[in-house]
Design an enzyme around this catalytic site. Structure first.
Site, PDB file in Angstrom:
ATOM      1  N   CYS A  46       4.333   1.269  11.027  1.00  0.00           N
ATOM      2  CA  CYS A  46       5.531   1.789  10.381  1.00  0.00           C
ATOM      3  C   CYS A  46       6.356   2.649  11.325  1.00  0.00           C
ATOM      4  O   CYS A  46       7.535   2.863  11.111  1.00  0.00           O
ATOM      5  CB  CYS A  46       5.146   2.613   9.153  1.00  0.00           C
ATOM      6  SG  CYS A  46       4.181   1.698   7.953  1.00  0.00           S
ATOM      7  N   ASN A  89      -5.711   4.751  10.095  1.00  0.00           N
ATOM      8  CA  ASN A  89      -5.114   3.509  10.576  1.00  0.00           C
ATOM      9  C   ASN A  89      -4.909   3.472  12.083  1.00  0.00           C
ATOM     10  O   ASN A  89      -4.771   2.397  12.665  1.00  0.00           O
ATOM     11  CB  ASN A  89      -3.769   3.272   9.882  1.00  0.00           C
ATOM     12  CG  ASN A  89      -2.863   4.488   9.946  1.00  0.00           C
ATOM     13  OD1 ASN A  89      -3.212   5.550   9.441  1.00  0.00           O
ATOM     14  ND2 ASN A  89      -1.705   4.342  10.550  1.00  0.00           N
ATOM     15  N   SER A 113      -3.847  -2.642   0.266  1.00  0.00           N
ATOM     16  CA  SER A 113      -2.757  -3.530   0.653  1.00  0.00           C
ATOM     17  C   SER A 113      -3.339  -4.844   1.136  1.00  0.00           C
ATOM     18  O   SER A 113      -4.202  -4.861   2.018  1.00  0.00           O
ATOM     19  CB  SER A 113      -1.913  -2.893   1.767  1.00  0.00           C
ATOM     20  OG  SER A 113      -0.798  -3.701   2.067  1.00  0.00           O
ATOM     21  N   GLY A 142       0.821  -1.196   0.000  1.00  0.00           N
ATOM     22  CA  GLY A 142       0.000   0.000   0.000  1.00  0.00           C
ATOM     23  C   GLY A 142       0.860   1.252   0.000  1.00  0.00           C
ATOM     24  O   GLY A 142       0.491   2.276  -0.586  1.00  0.00           O
ATOM     25  N   THR A 173       9.158  -7.782 -12.924  1.00  0.00           N
ATOM     26  CA  THR A 173       8.402  -9.016 -13.104  1.00  0.00           C
ATOM     27  C   THR A 173       7.297  -9.116 -12.060  1.00  0.00           C
ATOM     28  O   THR A 173       7.552  -8.976 -10.866  1.00  0.00           O
ATOM     29  CB  THR A 173       9.339 -10.236 -12.985  1.00  0.00           C
ATOM     30  OG1 THR A 173      10.370 -10.121 -13.963  1.00  0.00           O
ATOM     31  CG2 THR A 173       8.565 -11.523 -13.191  1.00  0.00           C
TER      32      THR A 173
END
Length: 381
Positions: A324, A151, A199, A70, A236
């Site tokens: 975080c 959050n 996320s 996210g 990728t």
């Protein structure tokens, strides 16, 4: 262990874990950009995952970009859209002071690159006022970002109303919907955004994969050059994780209403019983609409880290703020923006319930708080 930190990450669902186990042991391992058979099979699986996400969000498959998180989706939305803006003279970015650190970090990068940034603060209940955002939307505004749900407090922001206002003014609107997914009805019918971030690990998918929805008439400049993901994100693609995200999002969306009702009732019971059992406790965000799983409690006179460790020793996982930022001594920027003092912010803990939380869990956590809060207060005093 009672895992009461579902805002940091929800446990991977059994169905998703089974899908991943099969993909990594028996599934194909082709590169979705290769033209050989294994590559074509991988491309088909990736396209199917993209289409499934698009059905949930109510957008077209080509508008779905898979990312690694996210946080990356937030950065791609803001930095990519700002640098690709069709009217370069529009240099203003509007956001709030209670956004996720990843979003605020992207905004800081734009500011360093020459953007004029307006940061709107919330009221004491943690909710940003629509009128304050509208006042910040000047004619030179290129982009506005307002999270769907916070959050740390769970407060639901007026993203729908701001999205409408931005569309009327020709301003791109982004919403960080990471904390909303699986907790409230999630689709572009609910919030008509130009850019939307998700996320997987917030709704039962694996950590390490996210989504940025980009409207087909919106351009974003890739942060990592490459032809993959429609030129928006080079590298990728992680096909198994894209499939896992799609499955987790479908399951969370299907069960959202029932889960929200059950978890919301448990959250309300938890808050009611804590306030009855422990003196001098406040609910940060009380009075504002909140997602049903989040409770941010302020224990006056307590050092939050000390209470967190006491609970952790009993196998109860909670948080002092955004995952975080955990481990830092800086008080929550969200709670400070709401007007709390630094000591009040440091005295706050976030409890986030999940699908596996039971009434017995609530009783155990309330009892642990009843025992530990007086002890931690005495040590702090």
């Amino acid at each position: 262990m009672i895992y009461w930190d579902h805002n940091a990450a929800a446990p991977v669902r059994a169905e998703v874990a089974e899908l991943l186990a099969h993909a990594f042991t028996q599934g194909g391992h082709g590169n979705a950009s290769s033209v050989h058979q294994a590559g074509r099979e991988a491309r088909m699986r990736l396209d199917q995952a993209r289409a499934r996400v698009a059905r949930v969000l109510g957008c077209e498959p080509k508008e779905v970009t898979f990312t690694a998180s996210g946080s990356e989706a937030d950065a791609l939305a803001l930095i990519g859209a700002w640098h690709a803006r069709p009217r370069p003279e529009r240099r203003r970015v509007v956001t709030s002071t209670v956004e996720h650190p990843a979003l605020l970090g992207a905004v800081a990068q734009l500011e360093a690159a020459g953007a004029e940034v307006a940061r709107v603060s919330p009221g004491p209940d943690g909710r940003v006022r629509v009128e304050d955002v509208l006042s910040a939307l000047t004619p030179d505004t290129a982009l506005c970002s307002l999270m769907w749900a916070n959050n740390e407090t769970g407060v639901v922001q007026p993203a729908r109303e701001v999205a409408w206002a931005c569309r009327e003014r020709g301003v791109l609107f982004h919403t960080d919907a990471v904390q909303a997914a699986g907790k409230v009805p999630l689709s572009l019918r609910e919030v008509d955004a130009d850019l939307l971030s998700l996320s997987a690990h917030k709704f039962g998918g694996p950590a390490g994969v996210g989504v940025l929805m980009v409207r087909k008439d919106v351009d974003v400049r890739a942060l990592t050059p490459g032809h993959q993901e429609g030129g928006r994100r080079g590298g990728t693609q992680n096909v198994p994780y894209a499939e896992a995200l799609a499955l987790a999002l479908e399951l969370a969306t299907r069960e959202q209403e029932a889960t929200a009702a059950r978890v919301g009732a448990l959250r309300d019971t938890f808050e009611r019983e804590v306030l009855a059992a422990v003196p001098d406790v406040g609910v940060n965000g009380a009075g504002a609409p909140r997602v049903p799983n989040t409770s941010n409690l302020r224990f006056e006179g307590v050092e939050g880290e000390a209470l967190l460790m006491a609970l952790d020793l009993e196998g109860i996982c909670v948080s002092t703020g955004a995952a975080c930022a955990s481990g830092t001594l800086t008080p929550s920027h969200v709670l400070r923006a709401m007007g709390l003092t630094a000591p009040q912010a440091r005295a706050s803990l976030r409890f986030s319930l999940g699908p596996s939380t039971s009434a017995t869990d609530v009783e155990r956590v309330v009892e642990a708080l009843r025992r530990h809060v007086p002890t931690v207060r005495a040590l702090a005093g």
